[in-house]
Design a protein around this motif. Structure first.
Motif, PDB file in Angstrom:
ATOM      1  N   THR A  41       0.845  -1.196   0.000  1.00 49.24           N
ATOM      2  CA  THR A  41       0.000   0.000   0.000  1.00 49.24           C
ATOM      3  C   THR A  41       0.881   1.247   0.000  1.00 49.24           C
ATOM      4  O   THR A  41       2.080   1.182   0.313  1.00 49.24           O
ATOM      5  CB  THR A  41      -0.893   0.064   1.261  1.00 49.24           C
ATOM      6  OG1 THR A  41      -0.052   0.286   2.396  1.00 49.24           O
ATOM      7  CG2 THR A  41      -1.680  -1.219   1.459  1.00 49.24           C
ATOM      8  N   ASP A  97       0.615   3.677   2.061  1.00 47.27           N
ATOM      9  CA  ASP A  97       1.012   3.962   3.446  1.00 47.27           C
ATOM     10  C   ASP A  97       2.250   3.175   3.847  1.00 47.27           C
ATOM     11  O   ASP A  97       3.148   3.699   4.508  1.00 47.27           O
ATOM     12  CB  ASP A  97      -0.135   3.607   4.417  1.00 47.27           C
ATOM     13  CG  ASP A  97      -1.185   4.705   4.462  1.00 47.27           C
ATOM     14  OD1 ASP A  97      -0.972   5.772   3.832  1.00 47.27           O
ATOM     15  OD2 ASP A  97      -2.239   4.483   5.092  1.00 47.27           O
ATOM     16  N   GLU A  98       2.268   1.904   3.471  1.00 50.25           N
ATOM     17  CA  GLU A  98       3.453   1.106   3.769  1.00 50.25           C
ATOM     18  C   GLU A  98       4.685   1.673   3.065  1.00 50.25           C
ATOM     19  O   GLU A  98       5.776   1.695   3.619  1.00 50.25           O
ATOM     20  CB  GLU A  98       3.225  -0.349   3.325  1.00 50.25           C
ATOM     21  CG  GLU A  98       2.248  -1.107   4.226  1.00 50.25           C
ATOM     22  CD  GLU A  98       1.848  -2.473   3.684  1.00 50.25           C
ATOM     23  OE1 GLU A  98       0.968  -3.126   4.297  1.00 50.25           O
ATOM     24  OE2 GLU A  98       2.421  -2.895   2.646  1.00 50.25           O
ATOM     25  N   LYS A 148       5.183   4.802   2.173  1.00 49.25           N
ATOM     26  CA  LYS A 148       5.550   6.054   2.844  1.00 49.25           C
ATOM     27  C   LYS A 148       6.324   5.748   4.138  1.00 49.25           C
ATOM     28  O   LYS A 148       7.354   6.390   4.419  1.00 49.25           O
ATOM     29  CB  LYS A 148       4.276   6.830   3.162  1.00 49.25           C
ATOM     30  CG  LYS A 148       4.469   8.167   3.838  1.00 49.25           C
ATOM     31  CD  LYS A 148       3.163   8.974   3.781  1.00 49.25           C
ATOM     32  CE  LYS A 148       3.320  10.354   4.418  1.00 49.25           C
ATOM     33  NZ  LYS A 148       3.424  10.331   5.868  1.00 49.25           N
ATOM     34  N   ALA A 149       5.853   4.787   4.901  1.00 52.88           N
ATOM     35  CA  ALA A 149       6.553   4.422   6.151  1.00 52.88           C
ATOM     36  C   ALA A 149       7.965   3.943   5.845  1.00 52.88           C
ATOM     37  O   ALA A 149       8.929   4.292   6.540  1.00 52.88           O
ATOM     38  CB  ALA A 149       5.774   3.339   6.894  1.00 52.88           C
ATOM     39  N   ASN A 179      -2.342  -1.398  -5.979  1.00 47.50           N
ATOM     40  CA  ASN A 179      -2.061  -0.052  -5.472  1.00 47.50           C
ATOM     41  C   ASN A 179      -0.839   0.562  -6.144  1.00 47.50           C
ATOM     42  O   ASN A 179      -0.197   1.461  -5.586  1.00 47.50           O
ATOM     43  CB  ASN A 179      -1.821  -0.124  -3.957  1.00 47.50           C
ATOM     44  CG  ASN A 179      -3.060  -0.562  -3.217  1.00 47.50           C
ATOM     45  OD1 ASN A 179      -4.160  -0.092  -3.508  1.00 47.50           O
ATOM     46  ND2 ASN A 179      -2.898  -1.483  -2.262  1.00 47.50           N
ATOM     47  N   THR A 226       4.776   7.805  -4.118  1.00 47.76           N
ATOM     48  CA  THR A 226       5.388   8.120  -2.817  1.00 47.76           C
ATOM     49  C   THR A 226       6.608   9.023  -3.006  1.00 47.76           C
ATOM     50  O   THR A 226       7.553   8.638  -3.700  1.00 47.76           O
ATOM     51  CB  THR A 226       5.840   6.821  -2.116  1.00 47.76           C
ATOM     52  OG1 THR A 226       4.752   5.904  -2.089  1.00 47.76           O
ATOM     53  CG2 THR A 226       6.316   7.111  -0.704  1.00 47.76           C
TER      54      THR A 226
END
Lengths: 256, 256, 256, 256, 256, 256
Positions: free
Chosen positions: A98, A100-101, A103-104, A154, A161
């Motif tokens: 994802t 979010d993953e 970005k982390a 995704n 990102t």
């Protein structure tokens, strides 16, 4: 700061070939780094190096100019920070499914204001130089793995990102997530299409596409698709196959 | 006591093929032990395993039925005793150039009254069984290296050593001691003659001749001479050559 | 794929006894594996083995037919994946207190489509065989720890997790969470009732109940309750107690 | 310089009991050092600790006041010097069969003018204190093993070696050299007589007699003979026996 | 349970000085522990010790009465539990930016009912004593790092966390998060103000303030602000600077 | 073959300064190798590196152009061969007291026909290059230690050994053998005279004189005497002294 040779090759439109280390030994690491690779990747996920092995293997690789990469076991800021402080110039993160993953992951690799990496580049300072902090955000390569159909779904969000430099396709896991069996060089149409799509979307987003391959032929196919970073087999697998191929002949005593 | 499979093969007139481990890793050791070898030799002389590595590599080998051998760094009763206690079923001793050296080596491998080995087979008892002491003198293989013209000069005296089971020829060192250059599979006539002579004298003395080879062809030649124990390349060298051969093709992108 | 002997015993209605390794040594691991256990568990949570130790201890255990288990330090897919790739045939996960935690644990142990485990069974392939991927989901044992009153409160939900094979009760932590003190073999009524309840609910859900015990008597009590997997003491504790018991007698010089 | 507690006990006529470490782990070493021993011996001959293990095990032992001993693999000044520099306060040397061998051993443990030990007590300085050099020759215990009938034949000559503090009898090897089988606590008359003789000659020469025993009863017998230093079993053997004894009962489910 | 000397000093209003270990060696750890520090901190975040190194380094520190601290790589209950079980008496947790993060950290250090730490203090029991469980919650020091402006923004909430004993300021990371460059002893006004504020709010909340400094002068400044726990440089940095300063003089050959 | 930079400096009449590693860590080794030294020596005699540490430390040193030296624990062909095969370009041998000992040492470092070193330069081939065998006898530095009055008595005979490149004076041991106390930089007249004599005889024999020193002033004195190879302190000692000097000031809180 010491140049990231892999970035330089990419900037010139070139292709980067990486060795892949699953055997936890600084001896084989140094020998592999003397082969005609541009980069060397220590695999801490499916390979057997732990952190202490990785530290000495990074030192062994640093006897050459090969770019040192580490595939971390998981998207975890603790180990990402540790391998970067140990001098990795590129981090490959498994199973990024994802945005979010992703970005982390990227933020774990970047100093403020681009991320939350803590400052303390102990061996990285020895390897990179005293201006490491000032240049690390521009030098370190972030490479997220697309190896699941969820990540594929995704893809554009992941590729958007900020700070993501490259994608590394895990064709075996990707094929598995699409209902096939694992192994090098999958040839099912839907997998091939996915691999092609990743290359295309990477190009559209200005992200470098990379992949793990098992043969010259498949490597050429990937090259044709635009892949600019290829891992070829692994030390473990190459050695296993070399003896598996050689011993029957030795037993049979074929002459030259 | 657990059978020494290598002795069994020899008793039936067969040939023993050994893997050769220079990389100090129990992971690659276990993979090598799953290849089609009869024995696996850990090289503590020119390979990079120290005692702690050797212990875990012997355990890895013991997941299979391959006979575990260790080449010790030198003719030294301390390390000979330690690798035997760790479960080696054969010891290869470098640079045995005189009958006295051979006697010292053999006695370091044998319990009273045949030698001076101290009793305390800690892992050897786990591996060999509770009757280890009673059978070790008959089970453990002593293999002296002939790898110097001085050893050649004393060949018959060395071969007369009571309790010596086998000879391992180091063709590279032997060639060097005869004025040539090192490497696998020497082809100078005087070296070939020496290798032939060793095989013949071994047969005369009831000692098994063994040798380290680098190719199928040379292996066949040695087989024809009567060599019954062959080491084929090493993990380190095989991996090095495999990538050296594969990468130009990969770079060139030859299709299948 | 190599059989999971523990599953076979359970299928026949039998009981599995596991050794428990807290000392980070492949030597003591191999000796423990030669004792009359059915399985051997390496404790990476409260024991002192790190990943590199665990790898060599798994190899030592694999010299026997004992089923290799690892208790991971935490419910973390990174270390779960690594110990499975290293050849563990069972994973014990601490502090599973909710159904969501149990689901995350089980999915970390299972390949697609049952979970998200990434494919790359490097030593697991050596140990399990070339058909590892096809059979791993059916062969690998997932064992969640119930060791907190919160887990007890969610027991049925946890036991309903698809793919969960077994429960491992941590009686010491469980007692602590219920207001008591830690130690082997708690005898407070509420704890005994909880342990009894877990066994009953496990049976209702078709999940195997397991537990860690410190004495023959308590073990028999658990057996009577239906526990089919028991860890008996640990190498560290057994050694500690053995000398604590023996030395006063030695000092006193009691005769036989 | 830190006191050598073993010497102090001996000076007061007392008996010293030593733990014996064959498992190469600093964790079990620290636990053993908390048992009621006066000294702890790391066995580098038949135990599995190499030098790196020994260093960390010596540190673990130094968390207590137990006197740290090392049994070296062989009568070799290299390893003797290294374990002394690592902080051993006593060295046990295997297979001392002649007075010359004993002299070589003792001189390897002593600084000029009593021997040839090189100065550089790196961890020994941390452990012993800044006045280590000035006091080491008086503080370090030299303990030669009599474990062969040849050593027995040369007993008085060996015991006359200047600087020799103690003898350690290896009853198992001694019995073997006299034609018997190995094991703890030999009971053949000729072996018992030899053990008795050693104690008597030690007393005559002012040398402390020590021995390795396996049971309370045998220990008492040795105490009665005058032995002032006893090793009782080993961590490895004690653990092995403890589980071998406990598991049948556990399997059978005897109640208390 | 063994006293936590650092807590005792704090209770008397005193200042605690800690050594800081980045070099993964139990030898240098033991030497550092003999210097005039009150505590010794093993840095597993930016230093290079992994868990196995940390275990042996904790043992080396335990040869002295210095309080053993570990800075863990991340706010992760797995590694927090492991270093506590290995005998750490204080845990320093990086990048605590919110009250929730602080609560999670503290609870990972505390047994029920104050937290969720699992019981199994294997080496902690050796080091702390048999009453470890009963006293650990009162003895173990929890120290959260404030090293980001986000943590600063949540300062009072973080300081209100029940069971939090101390704060450790990371001045370098803090300065970076405020837009400055990293390094020891930042002197920008906004950073100084923040460090002052932390000391004041700590005092208001009854939490001990600590900080990492690089010079005598800065240390005095921090002392004047009320800091009661100071880390001074690190082994790695001190050695690096010592040679960097000494070698030009050596090359130049200045006389005394 | 890769140049031996130390030989090149000597050929130009220059002085070589070596770092000295007693701490067994590849991290501190790499940092030391980045200091302004010409060579780096791993001390396997009084330092704490074993063979496995030495291998990874040699790799760390090889990230720079510093000449890698190893001081072996003893004049033993086994360890001499192993460190050379691991890539040492110079070997320092302790306690060479006679011409025979020196001859044995040099021959252990030289291939046929100059000595008996066995061929198998596994990492040395990686480091030195594929023409290692052809050039090793001319490239590898043999350095015998004169550190005893016995060696002094045999000085000219030792210096006449064919193939001996250099002498390394151990001033501390030398002083001890002359009846003084150990330590850096001895100032007794008889020791100074001996050190002067060694320099003179070295010059007469065309052998490079080297020495271990502890201060700038003593180093200058040695330079004036003609010493061309100097070891300056050690990592361990430098760190120990740096903190011993710094902490009182830190405790006292002196301002700048």
């Amino acid at each position: 700061m010491r140049e990231n040779k892999t970035k330089t090759i990419w900037a010139a439109g070139g292709e980067v070939l990486t060795g892949w280390l699953a055997i936890p030994s600084s001896l084989s690491a140094e020998m592999m780094a003397q082969q005609d690779f541009d980069a060397i990747t220590i695999d801490m996920q499916h390979g057997c190096a732990d952190y202490a092995d990785t530290l000495s293997m990074l030192q062994a690789i640093s006897t050459t100019d090969r770019t040192p990469f580490v595939r971390v076991p998981w998207n975890d800021p603790a180990i990402i920070g540790r391998v970067l402080d140990a001098g990795a110039y590129g981090v490959i993160c498994p199973m990024v499914n994802t945005a979010d993953e992703c970005k982390a992951f990227v933020e774990a690799c970047r100093y403020f204001p681009l991320g939350g990496r803590s400052v303390g580049p102990i061996r990285a300072g020895l390897y990179g130089g005293s201006d490491y902090f000032a240049n690390a955000n521009d030098t370190i390569i972030t490479m997220a793995m697309i190896e699941h159909k969820d990540g594929l779904a995704n893809l554009d969000a992941i590729l958007s990102t900020p700070g993501l430099n490259a994608i590394f396709v895990g064709p075996s896991d990707l094929a598995v997530s699409m209902g096939h069996t694992p192994g090098f060089d999958p040839k099912w149409d839907d997998v091939i299409d996915a691999i092609q799509l990743i290359a295309e979307r990477c190009e559209a987003h200005g992200v470098i596409p990379g992949i793990h391959v098992g043969s010259v032929e498949y490597g050429q196919k990937m090259r044709d698709m635009g892949y600019k970073f290829q891992a070829f087999q692994s030390d473990f697998r190459m050695l296993q196959v070399a003896y598996a191929n050689a011993l029957p002949a030795f037993r049979a005593g074929k002459s030259s």
